[in-house]
Design an enzyme around this catalytic site. Structure first.
Site, PDB file in Angstrom:
ATOM      1  N   ASP A  10      69.292  74.315  20.219  1.00 18.26           N
ATOM      2  CA  ASP A  10      68.838  74.949  21.458  1.00 18.26           C
ATOM      3  C   ASP A  10      69.947  75.887  21.921  1.00 18.26           C
ATOM      4  OD1 ASP A  10      67.243  75.376  23.827  1.00 18.26           O
ATOM      5  OD2 ASP A  10      68.652  74.093  24.905  1.00 18.26           O
ATOM      6  N   SER A  11      69.586  76.763  22.845  1.00 14.61           N
ATOM      7  CA  SER A  11      70.579  77.662  23.423  1.00 14.61           C
ATOM      8  C   SER A  11      71.672  76.885  24.163  1.00 14.61           C
ATOM      9  CB  SER A  11      69.886  78.615  24.389  1.00 14.61           C
ATOM     10  OG  SER A  11      69.163  77.868  25.350  1.00 14.61           O
ATOM     11  N   TYR A  42      69.827  82.092  26.571  1.00 18.44           N
ATOM     12  CA  TYR A  42      69.201  83.039  25.652  1.00 18.44           C
ATOM     13  C   TYR A  42      68.042  83.767  26.360  1.00 18.44           C
ATOM     14  CZ  TYR A  42      71.284  80.833  21.381  1.00 18.44           C
ATOM     15  OH  TYR A  42      72.107  80.342  20.381  1.00 18.44           O
ATOM     16  N   GLY A  43      67.517  83.115  27.396  1.00 11.88           N
ATOM     17  CA  GLY A  43      66.256  83.570  27.993  1.00 11.88           C
ATOM     18  C   GLY A  43      66.290  84.922  28.670  1.00 11.88           C
ATOM     19  N   CYS A  73      64.179  75.147  21.563  1.00 12.68           N
ATOM     20  CA  CYS A  73      64.277  76.199  22.579  1.00 12.68           C
ATOM     21  C   CYS A  73      62.994  77.047  22.626  1.00 12.68           C
ATOM     22  CB  CYS A  73      65.475  77.077  22.206  1.00 12.68           C
ATOM     23  SG  CYS A  73      65.796  78.413  23.357  1.00 12.68           S
ATOM     24  N   THR A  75      62.650  79.873  24.071  1.00  9.38           N
ATOM     25  CA  THR A  75      63.013  81.282  23.899  1.00  9.38           C
ATOM     26  C   THR A  75      63.179  81.631  22.425  1.00  9.38           C
ATOM     27  OG1 THR A  75      64.122  81.224  26.039  1.00  9.38           O
ATOM     28  CG2 THR A  75      64.762  82.983  24.540  1.00  9.38           C
ATOM     29  N   GLU A 151      69.945  73.028  35.995  1.00 11.25           N
ATOM     30  CA  GLU A 151      71.345  72.977  35.564  1.00 11.25           C
ATOM     31  C   GLU A 151      72.281  72.637  36.716  1.00 11.25           C
ATOM     32  OE1 GLU A 151      72.407  76.176  32.967  1.00 11.25           O
ATOM     33  OE2 GLU A 151      71.210  75.190  31.412  1.00 11.25           O
ATOM     34  N   CYS A 185      59.588  75.617  28.351  1.00 18.05           N
ATOM     35  CA  CYS A 185      61.043  75.752  28.361  1.00 18.05           C
ATOM     36  C   CYS A 185      61.636  74.348  28.367  1.00 18.05           C
ATOM     37  CB  CYS A 185      61.465  76.522  29.610  1.00 18.05           C
ATOM     38  SG  CYS A 185      63.241  76.542  29.896  1.00 18.05           S
ATOM     39  N   THR A 186      62.752  74.209  27.676  1.00 23.64           N
ATOM     40  CA  THR A 186      63.413  72.911  27.553  1.00 23.64           C
ATOM     41  C   THR A 186      63.685  72.219  28.890  1.00 23.64           C
ATOM     42  OG1 THR A 186      65.456  74.191  27.482  1.00 23.64           O
ATOM     43  CG2 THR A 186      64.608  73.379  25.384  1.00 23.64           C
ATOM     44  N   HIS A 187      63.955  73.027  29.908  1.00 32.43           N
ATOM     45  CA  HIS A 187      64.393  72.459  31.186  1.00 32.43           C
ATOM     46  C   HIS A 187      63.251  71.933  32.066  1.00 32.43           C
ATOM     47  CE1 HIS A 187      67.918  74.593  29.937  1.00 32.43           C
ATOM     48  NE2 HIS A 187      68.571  74.416  31.071  1.00 32.43           N
TER      49      HIS A 187
HETATM   50  N1  DGL Z   1      66.514  76.615  26.207  1.00 30.17           N
HETATM   51  C1  DGL Z   1      65.897  77.764  26.852  1.00 30.17           C
HETATM   52  C2  DGL Z   1      64.385  77.726  26.608  1.00 30.17           C
HETATM   53  O1  DGL Z   1      63.809  76.693  26.328  1.00 30.17           O
HETATM   54  C3  DGL Z   1      66.213  77.825  28.333  1.00 30.17           C
HETATM   55  C4  DGL Z   1      67.643  78.228  28.644  1.00 30.17           C
HETATM   56  C5  DGL Z   1      67.993  79.636  28.163  1.00 30.17           C
HETATM   57  O2  DGL Z   1      67.549  80.620  28.777  1.00 30.17           O
HETATM   58  O3  DGL Z   1      68.672  79.747  27.167  1.00 30.17           O
HETATM   59  O4  DGL Z   1      63.745  78.735  26.679  1.00 30.17           O
END
Ligand code: DGL
Length: 273
Positions: A10-11, A42-43, A73, A75, A151, A185-187
């Protein structure tokens, strides 16, 4: 062969929400996780940059001898789909399994998609939904502030700031009457309760980490790569920023304290080697 680890990347640390699900679905599997904490997010980046980073991340996991790679991820999954064809081991991102579950869940044919800006701008979720059923109406919204909220540990469904941001991002979808929402998205699983409180219990929330873990089990089975030992698997973590920063945030995503070794790697050096 089957005792080789599954590689997850993941990012940053958000992908640990997918690891949490993977441990539930396949407790006997060993996992190697790479979080690119030095280059997150990364987003907000261009497709070219995301593709370059994704290639470096997968090269690193391959150097660890993994038997399968999962891009947790949203993204990366949305912007680097060609990874599917270029890796020497089975690979999945989150799009295909998540969309399959969403298309299956909707009753009224109205699906919402939320993710980072790069995910939503790629239209990857939307295109995959329409490929499966072009009568479905898709409502997309990028929600970059959700990433920052999580976060910074603004995750309580009772928090006024969380409620406000949820309403700001999701009011149009609510008005449109979606009955299914992809948490792309992961979060986002971390604030699922706040989202559900706002949209109502009749809206099905589809967790990309959960669906991808189930799909990974299916792929491993098909490829005769499942680990059939009776012992609980181990997790090995690598991050590109400091190990301290990992420990501080990882628990939010993993839902428990981290057991397993954590090491720092310089992803740029890996890319050069
Ligand atoms: N892990 C990214 C996603 O699931 C979120 C955080 C990022 O922007 O890198 O898209």
């Amino acid at each position: 062969m089957s005792e080789q680890a599954i590689g997850v990347f993941d990012s940053g640390l958000g992908g640990l929400t997918a690891v949490k699900e993977l441990i539930k679905v396949l407790p006997q599997e060993n996992i190697v996780y790479f979080g690119d904490t030095a280059r997150v997010p990364y987003g907000t980046r261009s497709r070219e940059t995301i593709k370059k980073y994704a290639r470096q991340d997968t090269d690193f996991l391959l150097s660890k001898g993994v038997k399968m790679i999962i891009a947790a991820c949203g993204t990366v999954s949305s912007n680097a789909s060609e990874l599917t064809n270029t890796l020497p081991v089975p690979y999945t991102g989150v799009i295909v399994p998540t969309v399959a579950a969403a298309v299956n869940a909707t009753r009224n044919g109205k699906i919402g998609v939320i993710g980072t800006s790069a995910t939503v701008n790629s239209n990857a979720y939307k295109n995959e939904i329409l490929n499966r059923n072009n009568r479905i109406q898709v409502y997309q919204q990028d929600c970059p502030l959700f990433v920052s909220l999580v976060e910074n540990n603004f995750i309580s469904p009772e928090d006024e700031i969380v409620k406000l941001v949820v309403e700001r991002y999701l009011s149009e979808m609510k008005q449109a009457g979606i009955d299914t929402l992809i948490l792309g998205c992961t979060h986002f699983p971390i604030i699922a309760k706040a989202v559900s409180n706002y949209l109502g219990r009749n809206v099905a929330l589809i967790d990309s980490g959960r669906e991808t873990a189930l799909y990974a089990a299916h792929i491993l089975g098909e490829n005769h790569l499942l680990n059939h030992t009776n012992t609980i698997g181990s997790c090995r973590y690598y991050v590109s920023d400091t190990v301290e920063s990992f420990r501080n945030t990882a628990e939010i995503f993993l839902g428990k304290s981290v057991d397993g070794e954590v090491s720092h790697i310089s992803i740029e050096q890996v890319a050069l080697s």
